[in-house]
Design a protein around this motif. Structure first.
Motif, PDB file in Angstrom:
ATOM      1  N   GLU A 230     -22.126  -6.337  12.674  1.00 56.42           N
ATOM      2  CA  GLU A 230     -21.583  -5.328  11.743  1.00 56.42           C
ATOM      3  C   GLU A 230     -20.092  -5.519  11.566  1.00 56.42           C
ATOM      4  O   GLU A 230     -19.368  -5.760  12.540  1.00 56.42           O
ATOM      5  N   ILE A 231     -19.639  -5.406  10.322  1.00 56.92           N
ATOM      6  CA  ILE A 231     -18.202  -5.459  10.019  1.00 56.92           C
ATOM      7  C   ILE A 231     -17.864  -4.296   9.089  1.00 56.92           C
ATOM      8  O   ILE A 231     -18.752  -3.756   8.425  1.00 56.92           O
ATOM      9  N   PHE A 232     -16.580  -3.916   9.067  1.00 54.51           N
ATOM     10  CA  PHE A 232     -16.197  -2.824   8.169  1.00 54.51           C
ATOM     11  C   PHE A 232     -14.767  -2.985   7.687  1.00 54.51           C
ATOM     12  O   PHE A 232     -14.035  -3.858   8.148  1.00 54.51           O
ATOM     13  N   GLU A 233     -14.395  -2.142   6.744  1.00 53.04           N
ATOM     14  CA  GLU A 233     -13.026  -2.094   6.230  1.00 53.04           C
ATOM     15  C   GLU A 233     -12.589  -0.650   6.108  1.00 53.04           C
ATOM     16  O   GLU A 233     -13.417   0.271   6.220  1.00 53.04           O
ATOM     17  N   GLY A 234     -11.308  -0.443   5.881  1.00 50.55           N
ATOM     18  CA  GLY A 234     -10.784   0.902   5.666  1.00 50.55           C
ATOM     19  C   GLY A 234      -9.656   0.818   4.663  1.00 50.55           C
ATOM     20  O   GLY A 234      -8.729   0.020   4.842  1.00 50.55           O
ATOM     21  N   LEU A 235      -9.762   1.557   3.573  1.00 51.77           N
ATOM     22  CA  LEU A 235      -8.685   1.614   2.581  1.00 51.77           C
ATOM     23  C   LEU A 235      -8.700   3.006   1.970  1.00 51.77           C
ATOM     24  O   LEU A 235      -9.590   3.806   2.287  1.00 51.77           O
ATOM     25  N   LYS A 236      -7.708   3.302   1.119  1.00 58.58           N
ATOM     26  CA  LYS A 236      -7.622   4.666   0.590  1.00 58.58           C
ATOM     27  C   LYS A 236      -7.429   4.680  -0.921  1.00 58.58           C
ATOM     28  O   LYS A 236      -6.825   3.760  -1.482  1.00 58.58           O
ATOM     29  N   ALA A 237      -7.903   5.769  -1.542  1.00 54.99           N
ATOM     30  CA  ALA A 237      -7.561   6.056  -2.937  1.00 54.99           C
ATOM     31  C   ALA A 237      -6.570   7.213  -2.913  1.00 54.99           C
ATOM     32  O   ALA A 237      -6.732   8.159  -2.127  1.00 54.99           O
ATOM     33  N   TYR A 238      -5.541   7.113  -3.746  1.00 59.13           N
ATOM     34  CA  TYR A 238      -4.450   8.090  -3.760  1.00 59.13           C
ATOM     35  C   TYR A 238      -4.396   8.790  -5.111  1.00 59.13           C
ATOM     36  O   TYR A 238      -4.541   8.140  -6.158  1.00 59.13           O
ATOM     37  N   ARG A 239      -4.172  10.101  -5.079  1.00 59.65           N
ATOM     38  CA  ARG A 239      -4.002  10.889  -6.310  1.00 59.65           C
ATOM     39  C   ARG A 239      -2.576  10.674  -6.836  1.00 59.65           C
ATOM     40  O   ARG A 239      -1.612  10.756  -6.057  1.00 59.65           O
ATOM     41  N   LEU A 240      -2.449  10.377  -8.105  1.00 55.83           N
ATOM     42  CA  LEU A 240      -1.139  10.119  -8.714  1.00 55.83           C
ATOM     43  C   LEU A 240      -0.580  11.395  -9.347  1.00 55.83           C
ATOM     44  O   LEU A 240      -1.348  12.323  -9.649  1.00 55.83           O
ATOM     45  N   PRO A 241       0.726  11.440  -9.569  1.00 54.79           N
ATOM     46  CA  PRO A 241       1.334  12.666 -10.120  1.00 54.79           C
ATOM     47  C   PRO A 241       0.719  13.086 -11.464  1.00 54.79           C
ATOM     48  O   PRO A 241       0.662  14.279 -11.766  1.00 54.79           O
ATOM     49  N   ASP A 242       0.233  12.134 -12.279  1.00 49.81           N
ATOM     50  CA  ASP A 242      -0.331  12.497 -13.593  1.00 49.81           C
ATOM     51  C   ASP A 242      -1.820  12.850 -13.513  1.00 49.81           C
ATOM     52  O   ASP A 242      -2.490  12.972 -14.546  1.00 49.81           O
ATOM     53  N   GLY A 243      -2.355  12.983 -12.289  1.00 53.26           N
ATOM     54  CA  GLY A 243      -3.768  13.352 -12.131  1.00 53.26           C
ATOM     55  C   GLY A 243      -4.694  12.149 -12.024  1.00 53.26           C
ATOM     56  O   GLY A 243      -5.871  12.290 -11.699  1.00 53.26           O
ATOM     57  N   GLY A 244      -4.164  10.945 -12.295  1.00 55.13           N
ATOM     58  CA  GLY A 244      -4.952   9.721 -12.141  1.00 55.13           C
ATOM     59  C   GLY A 244      -5.115   9.367 -10.672  1.00 55.13           C
ATOM     60  O   GLY A 244      -4.813  10.177  -9.781  1.00 55.13           O
ATOM     61  N   ALA A 245      -5.615   8.168 -10.412  1.00 50.55           N
ATOM     62  CA  ALA A 245      -5.801   7.744  -9.021  1.00 50.55           C
ATOM     63  C   ALA A 245      -5.686   6.230  -8.930  1.00 50.55           C
ATOM     64  O   ALA A 245      -5.906   5.510  -9.913  1.00 50.55           O
ATOM     65  N   THR A 246      -5.346   5.763  -7.726  1.00 49.88           N
ATOM     66  CA  THR A 246      -5.152   4.333  -7.519  1.00 49.88           C
ATOM     67  C   THR A 246      -5.662   3.909  -6.148  1.00 49.88           C
ATOM     68  O   THR A 246      -5.704   4.723  -5.222  1.00 49.88           O
ATOM     69  N   LEU A 247      -6.025   2.638  -6.043  1.00 50.88           N
ATOM     70  CA  LEU A 247      -6.293   2.019  -4.743  1.00 50.88           C
ATOM     71  C   LEU A 247      -5.032   1.266  -4.346  1.00 50.88           C
ATOM     72  O   LEU A 247      -4.181   0.973  -5.194  1.00 50.88           O
TER      73      LEU A 247
END
Ligand code: PLP
Ligand code: COI
Length: 365
Positions: A76-93
């Motif tokens: 088994e392998i895994f990863e960890g990353l995040k999505a962030y809320r942007l000031p204009d309501g959008g989102a990014t990785l």
């Protein structure tokens, strides 16, 4: 049931999503890794069909044969990353391509089928878009994403798996440590090591964490937040924490972090902080640092700060270090200014409050 597609991923909406109020309640105090979104990504691999059945569907349990190889041999392998809320309501990785490449090297080390970078990134994008309402907007909160993959062959033969299930889960998260932004206390593990040369320390496989849990539990009993591991050969060089890389800050303003010699995880946060620190004109050395030197330098004042870093922990100052032969405080035992400055520089980019000169963001909507 509404069906749609996101790249290679067929989207089957969960007919039983959490209500607006339920979701708001869960996001308000999520802790770490306990609250899950409505959907999950799944994809299968078989030697004859390659990667197939790519889907974003309702999050559900998995039905497994008791002889599933992974339950016995930890394939088994895994990863960890995040999505962030942007000031204009959008989102990014943030740098999902780097996680995709690390996932490939983890797969290679465990003799597993590599997942193409494009499919990894597409799966994460598609899941976050489907669960976009779960991305928190509160200060410092984000959506933690957990891609993982394991061998599903149902036999007890200890050879490489040939068939795999790849999944992605998502959790709204706030601070990783219960203490929030306070400096943490480390326990120096002298009984256990995390990784030996030639082992799996440089990849993200569940087995590394299983082997570290006893040391982490010992640290907890000693009143510490995290365990710090020394190298397996000389039991002298500081390597990393159970789930984070480590940096040292000296009175001349320079930084140092253990080099990537194959026994520590090449953290994406570590790499990003090296770039940001050098961009601020700071000297960063990737060199070994001994536990005795750390104690002596903290006591003499040559070392002024130390901090841990990782996707989950972001940047967290280390205030105290304890062990059977160690007991020292770093600086005044509280959060340090260099850690705070680097944390701001990193999170300002991640949350879209500052320009992204390195092209690290992957905007979702
Ligand atoms: N070291 C270990 C053992 C980890 O589990 C993590 C977390 O993923 C890190 C370091 C930091 O890596 P990253 O910055 O890519 O999250
Ligand atoms: C991360 O920071 O992504 C980690 O994997 C650390 C821990 C939660 C295992």
């Amino acid at each position: 049931m509404k069906q749609d597609t996101e790249g290679a991923f067929l989207l089957e909406r969960n007919p039983d999503c959490a209500s607006h109020d339920e979701r708001a309640g869960l996001i308000a105090a999520p802790g770490f890794g306990r609250v899950f979104t409505d959907h999950m990504a799944t994809m299968r691999y078989t030697p004859d069909r390659g990667w197939h059945d790519a889907k974003i569907g309702p999050r559900t349990g998995l039905d497994m044969h008791p002889a599933t190889k992974t339950l016995h041999y930890a394939i088994e392998i895994f990863e960890g990353l995040k999505a962030y809320r942007l000031p204009d309501g959008g989102a990014t990785l943030f740098r999902p391509d780097a996680n995709a490449r690390r996932f490939q090297s983890s797969a290679e080390r465990l003799a597993m089928a590599p997942l193409p970078e494009q499919l990894f990134v597409e799966s994460v994008r598609a899941l976050v878009r489907a669960d976009r309402d779960w991305i928190p907007s509160a200060e410092g909160a984000s959506l933690y994403i957990r891609p993982f993959m394991f061998g599903v062959d149902a036999d007890l033969v200890p050879d490489p798996a040939s068939e795999y299930l790849y999944c992605v889960l998502a959790n709204p998260v706030a601070s990783y440590f219960k203490s929030g932004d306070k400096a943490v206390t480390l326990w120096v593990s002298d009984t256990y090591t995390r990784a030996a040369p030639g082992g799996t320390g440089a990849v993200k496989c569940g087995g590394n964490y299983a082997a570290a849990l006893v040391a982490q539990a010992e640290g907890k009993r000693q009143g510490c937040d995290q365990v710090v591991f020394l190298d397996a050969v000389e039991r002298r060089w500081v390597e990393e924490l159970g789930g984070m890389n480590v940096f040292f800050v000296f009175e001349d303003g320079s930084l140092q972090t253990p080099p990537l010699t194959g026994t520590i995880l090449p953290g994406i946060t570590r790499d990003s902080l090296i770039t940001l620190a050098r961009g601020m004109g700071l000297t960063v050395r990737e060199e070994r640092y001994g536990i005795d030197e750390w104690q002596a330098d903290a006591r003499s004042g040559r070392l002024v700060e130390a901090f841990a870093c990782g996707t989950a922990a972001v940047v967290t100052s280390i205030g105290e270090v304890k062990g059977r032969e160690q007991a020292f405080t770093i600086g005044d035992g509280g959060p340090g200014p260099v850690a705070a400055r680097l944390k701001s520089a990193l999170t300002d980019i991640q949350f879209g409050r500052a320009p992204d000169p390195h092209g690290w963001l992957d905007r979702l909507f």
